[in-house]
Write a protein that holds these residues in place. Structure first.
Motif, PDB file in Angstrom:
ATOM      1  N   GLY A 101       0.766  -1.230   0.052  1.00 56.01           N
ATOM      2  CA  GLY A 101       0.016  -0.119   0.110  1.00 56.01           C
ATOM      3  C   GLY A 101       0.804   1.313  -0.081  1.00 56.01           C
ATOM      4  N   ALA A 102       2.170   1.078  -0.261  1.00 52.77           N
ATOM      5  CA  ALA A 102       3.059   2.394   0.011  1.00 52.77           C
ATOM      6  C   ALA A 102       3.437   2.544  -1.511  1.00 52.77           C
ATOM      7  CB  ALA A 102       4.019   2.122   0.718  1.00 52.77           C
ATOM      8  N   ASP A 103       2.761   2.233  -2.521  1.00 54.47           N
ATOM      9  CA  ASP A 103       3.351   2.313  -3.938  1.00 54.47           C
ATOM     10  C   ASP A 103       3.030   3.763  -4.613  1.00 54.47           C
ATOM     11  OD1 ASP A 103       3.743  -0.224  -3.648  1.00 54.47           O
ATOM     12  OD2 ASP A 103       2.222  -0.821  -5.411  1.00 54.47           O
ATOM     13  N   TYR A 104       4.027   4.306  -5.413  1.00 55.65           N
ATOM     14  CA  TYR A 104       3.918   5.628  -5.584  1.00 55.65           C
ATOM     15  C   TYR A 104       4.410   5.803  -7.070  1.00 55.65           C
ATOM     16  CZ  TYR A 104       8.711   6.999  -4.712  1.00 55.65           C
ATOM     17  OH  TYR A 104       9.985   7.275  -4.686  1.00 55.65           O
ATOM     18  N   VAL A 105       4.324   6.711  -7.751  1.00 57.94           N
ATOM     19  CA  VAL A 105       5.002   6.863  -9.190  1.00 57.94           C
ATOM     20  C   VAL A 105       6.064   8.186  -9.187  1.00 57.94           C
ATOM     21  CG1 VAL A 105       4.511   7.419 -11.796  1.00 57.94           C
ATOM     22  CG2 VAL A 105       2.707   5.964 -10.649  1.00 57.94           C
ATOM     23  N   GLU A 106       7.476   7.512  -9.578  1.00 56.61           N
ATOM     24  CA  GLU A 106       8.200   8.509  -9.695  1.00 56.61           C
ATOM     25  C   GLU A 106       8.308   9.103 -11.117  1.00 56.61           C
ATOM     26  OE1 GLU A 106      10.622  10.882  -7.894  1.00 56.61           O
ATOM     27  OE2 GLU A 106      10.856   9.157  -6.732  1.00 56.61           O
ATOM     28  N   GLU A 107       8.179  10.486 -11.415  1.00 57.31           N
ATOM     29  CA  GLU A 107       8.172  10.795 -12.878  1.00 57.31           C
ATOM     30  C   GLU A 107       9.571  10.699 -13.221  1.00 57.31           C
ATOM     31  OE1 GLU A 107       7.153  14.951 -13.179  1.00 57.31           O
ATOM     32  OE2 GLU A 107       4.992  14.670 -12.194  1.00 57.31           O
ATOM     33  N   ALA A 108       9.621  10.453 -14.814  1.00 61.39           N
ATOM     34  CA  ALA A 108      10.879  10.105 -15.412  1.00 61.39           C
ATOM     35  C   ALA A 108      10.664  10.217 -16.731  1.00 61.39           C
ATOM     36  CB  ALA A 108      11.568   8.842 -15.006  1.00 61.39           C
ATOM     37  N   ASP A 109      11.749  10.936 -17.638  1.00 64.09           N
ATOM     38  CA  ASP A 109      11.763  10.832 -19.052  1.00 64.09           C
ATOM     39  C   ASP A 109      12.816  10.069 -19.588  1.00 64.09           C
ATOM     40  OD1 ASP A 109       9.991  13.136 -18.850  1.00 64.09           O
ATOM     41  OD2 ASP A 109      11.742  14.241 -18.217  1.00 64.09           O
ATOM     42  N   LEU A 110      13.709   9.597 -18.814  1.00 69.03           N
ATOM     43  CA  LEU A 110      14.878   8.659 -19.106  1.00 69.03           C
ATOM     44  C   LEU A 110      14.946   7.727 -17.772  1.00 69.03           C
ATOM     45  CD1 LEU A 110      17.021   7.637 -20.922  1.00 69.03           C
ATOM     46  CD2 LEU A 110      18.585   9.600 -19.831  1.00 69.03           C
ATOM     47  N   VAL A 111      14.964   6.332 -18.100  1.00 67.97           N
ATOM     48  CA  VAL A 111      15.127   5.362 -17.058  1.00 67.97           C
ATOM     49  C   VAL A 111      16.234   4.673 -17.373  1.00 67.97           C
ATOM     50  CG1 VAL A 111      14.260   3.504 -15.678  1.00 67.97           C
ATOM     51  CG2 VAL A 111      12.620   5.113 -16.404  1.00 67.97           C
ATOM     52  N   ILE A 112      17.435   4.700 -16.482  1.00 66.99           N
ATOM     53  CA  ILE A 112      18.571   3.803 -16.774  1.00 66.99           C
ATOM     54  C   ILE A 112      18.699   2.483 -15.931  1.00 66.99           C
ATOM     55  CG2 ILE A 112      21.388   3.911 -16.903  1.00 66.99           C
ATOM     56  CD1 ILE A 112      20.925   6.997 -17.374  1.00 66.99           C
ATOM     57  N   LYS A 113      18.967   1.467 -16.476  1.00 63.90           N
ATOM     58  CA  LYS A 113      19.140   0.095 -15.772  1.00 63.90           C
ATOM     59  C   LYS A 113      20.570  -0.137 -15.414  1.00 63.90           C
ATOM     60  CE  LYS A 113      17.125  -1.891 -19.123  1.00 63.90           C
ATOM     61  NZ  LYS A 113      16.548  -2.957 -20.180  1.00 63.90           N
TER      62      LYS A 113
END
Length: 477
Positions: free
Chosen positions: A385-397
């Motif tokens: 129940g602690a999920d949220y969305v982190e804004e990102a235009d570029l995600v690096i693995k």
């Protein structure tokens, strides 16, 4: 009676070379630490306690004779210090820059354990060999006797180059094959210039070329040349390819545009720094400028990515790691540098999925640390129940690397691998299941440190020489 030149840790405090201000250094790719001046290097070297059992040396993978070259530096015998340092380490100036000294030599310094602050071993090591280059003490290798035997080395990273150096000194003819357009492997294309400026790497490669080492570049084994052809051309073969297969992410949206591999991102950035024409950088796909960047992972590769993104002009850079700061695998010194430069760390956070295509956000699960796992580290557990969305235009693995399936990639039969996909080889000699074929570095031990690859390359080169000598003796009978 001569004045005691050492044991000055009681009166002289630990001091690092001056670090450039974060607001200045985060705008360019130059190294962040200045060079020690001669007097400062002598002063800091003189803090060494010259202890009877040097833990710094025993905790160095190469077992560098650290107390002795510190004493030589402190007493002005710098050329001798260089010769001693070079005798156990093929690339001291590189290790001085990128080794995690806080976990190895400096982390085990006796005077730090007594509360006086460690000797700045890495900075002195870098200073010694940089000075040797400036003074002209570093020369091309000139073997006493040339041998008619040759060795093919696949991969020009630190393990392959270290082996090439040792073999060439013994007069062996050496050819190095590499898939890239420049030699150096991760030293060239994986590690950013703010940690290791590329002229430092290029001058070593130039030294090896002047010493007679042949480099065959833009050469993909299995495509441009077969492994069997290399084996047939040389008296022995050494595999030093490293591990470059990225551990992947699963979950909703994980194939979206804008989710990139760390190795691709860093390679493009380094190519751009060389002045190359790089379409992926110019079109923005592997360029963080003006973007909200999220890097996933907690190792040194993740630190390289976040600090690169800051320098490229990202509007924000966040690093997600599923454990806390105390349990992250990367260097604490690198974390501090990243924080100073404007990176935000989001601890106890893991990706659950991704929003948008192109990506617009990372769906984040908050974690807590539970019971220790088999390695002794606390295992992360999801907080429901602690999920949220982190804004990102570029995600690096940046989740680490795994070995490619070399037997399949190269069409080689009889080359045994472990259940992890690494090549099965003797850890001392590097001998594989194929006669006359050796393997070193990350492709044997898994993703590890540059200093371990150098050690493996040097050790295996000695074993290759034994193999060549035995072959010559049999041929002479």
């Amino acid at each position: 009676m001569a004045k005691q030149p050492m044991l000055k840790f009681v009166t002289i405090e630990r001091d690092m070379p001056e670090k450039r201000d974060a607001e200045l250094r985060n705008k360019d790719f130059h190294e962040i630490y200045a060079e020690f001046a001669d007097e400062k290097a002598r002063e800091q070297a003189s803090r060494c306690s010259q202890c009877g059992v040097p833990y710094c040396q025993s905790h160095c993978p190469l077992h560098n004779n650290i107390p002795d070259w510190l004493r030589m530096t402190a007493t002005g015998r710098l050329e001798e210090a260089y010769a001693l340092s070079q005798s156990t380490n093929t690339f001291p100036e590189i290790c001085g820059r990128i080794c995690p000294q806080d976990r190895l030599c400096e982390g085990n310094c006796v005077i730090e354990q007594s509360g006086h602050g460690t000797v700045t071993i890495g900075s002195v090591e870098k200073y010694i060999t940089d000075t040797a280059w400036e003074k002209g003490w570093v020369k091309p290798i000139t073997p006493a006797v040339e041998r008619d035997q040759s060795v093919g080395i696949i991969g020009s990273g630190p393990g392959g180059l270290a082996a090439a150096d040792v073999l060439r000194r013994a007069g062996v003819q050496v050819t190095v094959y590499d898939r890239h357009d420049r030699a150096g492997g991760l030293l060239t294309y994986g590690i950013p210039s703010f940690k290791l400026e590329k002229d430092v790497v290029m001058r070593r490669i130039d030294q090896l070329q002047q010493s007679g080492v042949e480099f065959v570049l833009n050469c993909n084994v299995g495509e441009d040349i077969s492994f069997d052809a290399i084996r047939g051309k040389h008296d022995a073969v050494l595999i030093a390819t490293g591990v470059y297969k990225t551990r992947d992410l699963t979950g909703p949206g994980s194939t979206a545009t804008g989710i990139e591999r760390a190795i691709d991102y860093l390679t493009v950035s380094n190519k751009h720094s060389f002045g190359d024409d790089v379409p992926e950088y110019e079109d923005g796909s592997l360029n963080a400028a003006g973007k909200k960047v999220v890097v996933i992972g907690g190792g040194d590769t993740a630190m390289d990515c976040v600090r690169t993104a800051i320098r490229q002009g990202a509007t924000s850079v966040k690093c997600l790691y599923r454990r806390d700061r105390a349990n992250m695998p990367g260097s604490q010194r690198e974390v501090q540098n990243a924080e100073e430069e404007g990176v935000e760390f989001v601890w106890l956070a893991a990706p659950k999925g991704f929003a948008g295509d192109p990506v617009s956000g990372v769906m984040v699960q908050k974690m807590r640390l539970g019971a220790p796992d088999a390695s002794g580290r606390q295992s992360p557990e999801v907080i429901e129940g602690a999920d949220y969305v982190e804004e990102a235009d570029l995600v690096i693995k940046a989740l680490g690397f795994e070995p490619e399936d070399l037997p399949k990639l190269w069409g080689v039969e009889g080359l045994d691998v472990t259940r992890w996909g690494t090549i099965r080889a003797d850890f001392t000699t590097g001998q594989t299941s194929l006669d006359g074929v050796f393997a070193v570095g990350d492709i044997v031990r898994g993703a590890s440190l540059v200093v371990w690859a150098i050690k493996d390359g040097r050790d295996s080169a000695d074993a290759v020489l034994d193999y060549l000598n035995d072959a010559k003796a049999v041929a002479a009978e």
